[in-house]
Design an enzyme around this catalytic site. Structure first.
Site, PDB file in Angstrom:
ATOM      1  N   LYS A  37       0.847  -1.205   0.000  1.00 42.20           N
ATOM      2  CA  LYS A  37       0.000   0.000   0.000  1.00 42.20           C
ATOM      3  C   LYS A  37       0.879   1.250   0.000  1.00 42.20           C
ATOM      4  CE  LYS A  37      -4.196  -1.666   2.355  1.00 42.20           C
ATOM      5  NZ  LYS A  37      -4.978  -1.599   3.621  1.00 42.20           N
ATOM      6  N   THR A  88     -10.457  -1.842  13.267  1.00 44.45           N
ATOM      7  CA  THR A  88     -10.881  -2.579  14.465  1.00 44.45           C
ATOM      8  C   THR A  88     -12.029  -3.497  14.033  1.00 44.45           C
ATOM      9  OG1 THR A  88     -12.334  -0.710  14.973  1.00 44.45           O
ATOM     10  CG2 THR A  88     -10.251  -0.838  16.190  1.00 44.45           C
ATOM     11  N   GLU A 156     -18.283   6.189   3.476  1.00 40.17           N
ATOM     12  CA  GLU A 156     -17.569   5.749   2.272  1.00 40.17           C
ATOM     13  C   GLU A 156     -18.292   6.320   1.058  1.00 40.17           C
ATOM     14  OE1 GLU A 156     -16.310   1.531   4.218  1.00 40.17           O
ATOM     15  OE2 GLU A 156     -16.381   1.631   2.051  1.00 40.17           O
ATOM     16  N   LYS A 208     -19.655   8.001  18.973  1.00 38.63           N
ATOM     17  CA  LYS A 208     -19.470   7.316  17.688  1.00 38.63           C
ATOM     18  C   LYS A 208     -20.453   6.151  17.570  1.00 38.63           C
ATOM     19  CE  LYS A 208     -17.569   5.433  14.029  1.00 38.63           C
ATOM     20  NZ  LYS A 208     -17.699   5.980  12.680  1.00 38.63           N
ATOM     21  N   PHE A 253     -31.532   9.127   5.672  1.00 41.76           N
ATOM     22  CA  PHE A 253     -31.477   7.771   6.220  1.00 41.76           C
ATOM     23  C   PHE A 253     -32.865   7.185   6.436  1.00 41.76           C
ATOM     24  CE2 PHE A 253     -27.049   6.548   6.944  1.00 41.76           C
ATOM     25  CZ  PHE A 253     -26.474   7.673   6.373  1.00 41.76           C
ATOM     26  N   GLY A 261     -25.332  -2.370   5.099  1.00 35.85           N
ATOM     27  CA  GLY A 261     -24.088  -3.153   5.100  1.00 35.85           C
ATOM     28  C   GLY A 261     -22.938  -2.225   5.445  1.00 35.85           C
ATOM     29  N   CYS A 264     -19.078  -0.388   8.984  1.00 36.05           N
ATOM     30  CA  CYS A 264     -19.376   0.292  10.254  1.00 36.05           C
ATOM     31  C   CYS A 264     -20.682  -0.116  10.912  1.00 36.05           C
ATOM     32  CB  CYS A 264     -19.360   1.800  10.026  1.00 36.05           C
ATOM     33  SG  CYS A 264     -17.720   2.400   9.687  1.00 36.05           S
TER      34      CYS A 264
HETATM   35  C1  UDX Z   1     -21.489   5.089   8.076  1.00 33.63           C
HETATM   36  C2  UDX Z   1     -21.852   6.396   8.763  1.00 33.63           C
HETATM   37  O1  UDX Z   1     -22.759   7.112   7.933  1.00 33.63           O
HETATM   38  C3  UDX Z   1     -20.592   7.228   8.963  1.00 33.63           C
HETATM   39  O2  UDX Z   1     -20.902   8.424   9.651  1.00 33.63           O
HETATM   40  C4  UDX Z   1     -19.595   6.403   9.789  1.00 33.63           C
HETATM   41  O3  UDX Z   1     -18.400   7.124  10.005  1.00 33.63           O
HETATM   42  C5  UDX Z   1     -19.277   5.114   9.062  1.00 33.63           C
HETATM   43  O4  UDX Z   1     -20.484   4.369   8.830  1.00 33.63           O
HETATM   44  P1  UDX Z   1     -20.972   4.204   5.671  1.00 33.63           P
HETATM   45  O5  UDX Z   1     -21.051   2.874   6.354  1.00 33.63           O
HETATM   46  O6  UDX Z   1     -19.824   4.497   4.794  1.00 33.63           O
HETATM   47  O7  UDX Z   1     -21.001   5.390   6.808  1.00 33.63           O
HETATM   48  O8  UDX Z   1     -22.267   4.351   4.758  1.00 33.63           O
HETATM   49  P2  UDX Z   1     -23.702   4.995   4.928  1.00 33.63           P
HETATM   50  O9  UDX Z   1     -23.868   5.954   3.825  1.00 33.63           O
HETATM   51  O10 UDX Z   1     -23.931   5.457   6.312  1.00 33.63           O
HETATM   52  O11 UDX Z   1     -24.659   3.723   4.639  1.00 33.63           O
HETATM   53  C6  UDX Z   1     -24.550   2.619   5.492  1.00 33.63           C
HETATM   54  C7  UDX Z   1     -25.535   1.561   4.984  1.00 33.63           C
HETATM   55  O12 UDX Z   1     -26.884   2.004   5.174  1.00 33.63           O
HETATM   56  C8  UDX Z   1     -25.399   1.255   3.492  1.00 33.63           C
HETATM   57  O13 UDX Z   1     -25.551  -0.139   3.298  1.00 33.63           O
HETATM   58  C9  UDX Z   1     -26.564   2.006   2.863  1.00 33.63           C
HETATM   59  O14 UDX Z   1     -27.025   1.398   1.660  1.00 33.63           O
HETATM   60  C10 UDX Z   1     -27.612   1.882   3.953  1.00 33.63           C
HETATM   61  N1  UDX Z   1     -28.609   2.955   3.913  1.00 33.63           N
HETATM   62  C11 UDX Z   1     -28.216   4.234   4.153  1.00 33.63           C
HETATM   63  C12 UDX Z   1     -29.947   2.624   3.671  1.00 33.63           C
HETATM   64  O15 UDX Z   1     -30.285   1.462   3.451  1.00 33.63           O
HETATM   65  N2  UDX Z   1     -30.865   3.618   3.687  1.00 33.63           N
HETATM   66  C13 UDX Z   1     -30.533   4.921   3.924  1.00 33.63           C
HETATM   67  O16 UDX Z   1     -31.418   5.771   3.904  1.00 33.63           O
HETATM   68  C14 UDX Z   1     -29.160   5.240   4.151  1.00 33.63           C
END
Ligand code: UDX
Length: 439
Positions: A37, A88, A156, A208, A253, A261, A264
């Site tokens: 990397k 982690t 992400e 968090k 959300f 998925g 996180c």
């Molecule tokens: C999340 C948190 O948003 C972020 O603040 C934290 O630091 C890391 O975890 P991330 O996991 O990258 O970020 O993606 P996010 O956009 O939050 O979506 C998480 C999951 O929820 C995805 O599978 C997404 O498809 C799903 N999702 C999100 C839904 O099904 N519906 C929604 O309305 C929003």
């Protein structure tokens, strides 16, 4: 004034953090145990798909504010602030606790190899109480070091935006000196009045988990409402819109889908549940969310089976493998649970994803076939499932899709397609959260 910073770990969070801190005008040295990397980054090449990060990498390395090294000593000797942003992951024994060996190794490395004052910033998502334990170890080792908990809230696919426009910066510490230094590190955000929350270690750690837990609750809730809407004949898009107009709820959300998925939400909800149980105060809502999310992924297959009771031998096309759009990450993606179940039922599975296919191939090899575009997936398919809301799938040429399919059936689990168009073209279809067939 500009700070000399070392970032340990160049994964999704560490790389965005290293590049972002350099772009704030700090001098950043990033390090990782994975030499390949570091080598790729030294050659100026990105190692993950994250929109906008390549340009920032190029800009900051050429401005000599950012470099990558294999030498921990070199990195530490030239840094006053050390960010730990290593992974982690779940510890794999199903109790929800995370594996903190990588953070432990990084903390030990810093304690053993530092020869001057350091602010040790734990950005990795760690169990509540971990920062205090690190502080106790440092004091026992008589090291001149302060510990700061600085959790990340980067999504992400939107990490660049989130790094430069955070809703808040959370900092947990007991040291005034460390506070001042962290104000300098993030002075660019200070200048644009981004809110800072100064608190204790445990509160910062729990913010968090609590934030991700709440976002997961919103998603699990709208997904269960979607199941009810499908039975009643209501429209989940309209329901989410109506809910979101309440300022206390907000529109974000509340998009129904095949389940959350990523690296996180699944991990943080389980960790929060485990921490609460360990302290004897279970957060049963989070336990229910974990269960509901598992079920939601399988409900997609159940609804498909209502359309075609005998899936064995049928060709199923999957559009979207990443856990969400704008990432190549398939960790805990609904596509994994759904493809596993379809293969178990004897289906022939063809897949496409604009970015994530290389990761899917590492896991599934030749158990599924990989298509170069969304039209190849539909060729001779008995059914088409949309699992990720890539923009490419919002503008599908549905006529072309229909003429290629063996039978024109689409299950859109992200509501990216237009119901009227599907009707006009004579598709049979299912849409998440909308009634489409007599029960
Ligand atoms: C999340 C948190 O948003 C972020 O603040 C934290 O630091 C890391 O975890 P991330 O996991 O990258 O970020 O993606 P996010 O956009 O939050 O979506 C998480 C999951 O929820 C995805 O599978 C997404 O498809 C799903 N999702 C999100 C839904 O099904 N519906 C929604 O309305 C929003």
């Amino acid at each position: 004034m500009a700070k000399n910073i070392c970032v340990i770990g160049v994964g999704y969070v560490g790389l965005a953090t290293a590049i972002g801190l350099a772009d704030f005008g700090n001098y950043v040295i990033a390090i990782d145990i994975d030499q390949s990397k570091i080598q790729q980054l030294q050659n100026g090449n990105m190692i993950i798909y994250e929109p906008g990060l390549q340009e920032l990498l190029t800009r900051n390395t050429s401005a000599n504010r950012l470099k990558f090294t294999n030498s921990l000593k070199d990195a530490l000797d030239n840094s006053e602030v050390v960010f730990i942003a290593v992974g982690t992951p779940e510890n794999g024994n199903g109790d929800g606790n995370v594996d903190i060996q990588y953070v432990e190794n990084a903390v030990n490395d810093v304690i053993q190899n530092s020869n001057s004052y350091k602010v040790l910033v734990i950005k990795s998502t760690v169990p509540v109480g971990y920062n205090r334990k690190v502080n106790e170890r440092i004091k026992k080792a008589n090291r001149d070091m302060d510990v700061v908990s600085n959790p990340e809230f980067l999504r992400e696919g939107k990490a660049v935006y989130d790094f430069f426009h955070p809703d808040r910066v959370v900092i947990g510490t007991d040291s005034e000196k460390a506070k001042e230094i962290m104000r300098d590190v993030y002075r660019t955000l200070n200048r644009i009045n981004v809110p800072f929350l100064w608190t204790d270690w445990e509160s910062a750690e729990l913010i968090k988990y609590a934030s991700n837990g709440f976002l997961a609750i919103k998603i699990a809730y709208i997904n269960q409402l979607a199941c009810l809407a499908e039975q009643i004949g209501a429209d989940i898009i309209s329901i989410a819109k109506g809910m979101g107009m309440d300022g206390r709820i907000g529109p974000k959300f509340l998009h129904a889908g095949p389940g959350y998925g990523g690296s996180c939400f699944p991990k943080d909800t389980k960790a929060l549940s485990a921490i609460a149980h360990q302290f004897g105060v279970p957060i049963t809502i989070i336990d229910a969310v974990i269960e509901a999310n598992k079920k939601q992924k399988m409900r997609i297959v159940e609804r498909l089976k209502k359309r075609m009771p005998n899936i064995s031998g049928k060709t199923i096309g999957i559009l979207g493998l990443a856990f969400k759009a704008e990432t190549d990450d398939i960790r805990e993606s609904p596509a994994i649970d759904i493809v596993d179940e379809l293969l178990k039922l004897g289906a022939i599975v063809k897949v496409h994803d604009p970015q994530a296919m290389h990761n899917f191939k590492e896991k599934y090899e030749d158990k599924v076939s990989y298509c170069n575009n969304e039209y190849e997936v539909s060729k001779d398919a008995d059914a088409l499932l949309i699992l990720t809301e890539w923009n490419e799938y919002r503008s599908l040429d549905l006529r072309r899709i229909k003429s290629a399919m063996k039978s024109p059936y689409i299950f859109d689990t992200r509501n990216v397609l237009d119901r009227d168009e599907l009707n006009e073209l004579g598709f049979s279809f299912d849409l998440i959260g909308q009634k489409t067939m007599e029960a």
